[in-house]
Design a protein around this motif. Structure first.
Motif, short mmCIF file in Angstrom:
data_model
loop_
_atom_site.label_atom_id
_atom_site.label_comp_id
_atom_site.label_asym_id
_atom_site.label_seq_id
_atom_site.Cartn_x
_atom_site.Cartn_y
_atom_site.Cartn_z
N ALA A 63 0.85 -1.19 0.00
CA ALA A 63 0.00 0.00 0.00
C ALA A 63 0.88 1.24 0.00
N CYS A 107 -4.05 -1.59 11.17
CA CYS A 107 -4.81 -0.91 10.12
C CYS A 107 -6.30 -1.08 10.36
N ILE A 141 -10.23 -0.25 8.45
CA ILE A 141 -10.96 0.14 7.24
C ILE A 141 -12.28 0.75 7.68
N GLN A 148 -12.07 3.49 3.22
CA GLN A 148 -10.68 3.98 3.25
C GLN A 148 -9.91 3.24 4.33
N MET A 149 -8.65 2.95 4.03
CA MET A 149 -7.82 2.24 4.98
C MET A 149 -6.85 3.21 5.63
N ARG A 175 -3.48 7.82 6.06
CA ARG A 175 -4.29 7.11 5.07
C ARG A 175 -3.40 6.23 4.21
N MET A 194 -4.65 2.27 -1.68
CA MET A 194 -4.79 0.98 -2.36
C MET A 194 -5.98 1.09 -3.31
N LYS A 251 -9.60 0.39 -4.70
CA LYS A 251 -10.87 0.24 -3.99
C LYS A 251 -11.26 -1.22 -3.82
N GLU A 282 -9.37 -3.85 -3.79
CA GLU A 282 -8.48 -4.53 -2.83
C GLU A 282 -8.93 -4.23 -1.40
N ILE A 283 -9.25 -2.97 -1.15
CA ILE A 283 -9.70 -2.57 0.20
C ILE A 283 -11.00 -3.30 0.55
N PHE A 316 -11.61 -5.82 3.56
CA PHE A 316 -12.67 -5.49 4.52
C PHE A 316 -13.56 -6.70 4.77
#
Length: 151
Positions: free
Chosen positions: A26, A50, A52, A56-57, A82, A85, A87, A89-90, A94
């Motif tokens: 990231a 981290c 989420i 947003q991570m 912040r 990455m 979207k 992938e996040i 999540f």
């Protein structure tokens, strides 16, 4: 030829407390003085994790020491930062974190060319007996290496 990778800091505590099952790269949103401080190696990932939220991570608990020549431009050393990455992938991460009892843990921070990257591990927590077993294996390996060396 790929870009040069220069590792700045590793989170060895993460490997002690978790089984790291997968890692992701990231980008990280930083201020200029923070980048200079990281270049000098003044970063600590020890108690960081981290989160989420709202797609947003962010990384919390990562300590970047203030840059000594930064004066008024220095930011709070422990502020949430912040992570950048894709979207999808996040969202994938999540869903894993939400369902399967995984955690997201920063594993290492490094420079890839001019950019600072953070390697995030998808981690499952170790129980106390897992930690004891890992320590026993490590000790046995150390003993074997020592015996081979003296021969």
């Amino acid at each position: 030829m790929g870009e040069a990778v220069k590792v700045i800091a590793k989170n060895s505590k993460a490997f002690h407390d978790y089984f790291i099952e997968d890692t992701y790269e990231a980008g990280i949103e930083l201020a200029g003085t923070e980048v200079k401080s990281i270049r000098m190696g003044n970063v600590n990932l020890k108690d960081s994790f981290c989160l989420i939220k709202d797609g947003q991570m962010t990384v919390l608990g990562m300590h970047i020491s203030p840059y000594e020549k930064g004066n008024i431009f220095n930011k709070d050393p422990r502020r949430p930062r912040r992570l950048l990455m894709h979207k999808r992938e996040i969202l994938k991460l999540f869903n894993k974190v939400k369902q399967d009892g995984y955690s997201l843990v920063p594993v290492k921070i490094y420079f890839k060319g001019p950019r600072v990257k953070l390697e995030v591990g998808l981690a499952r927590g170790k129980k106390l007996y897992d930690k004891r077993e890992a320590a026993a294996k490590r000790d046995a390996k150390r003993m074997m290496d020592r015996a081979m060396k003296t021969r």
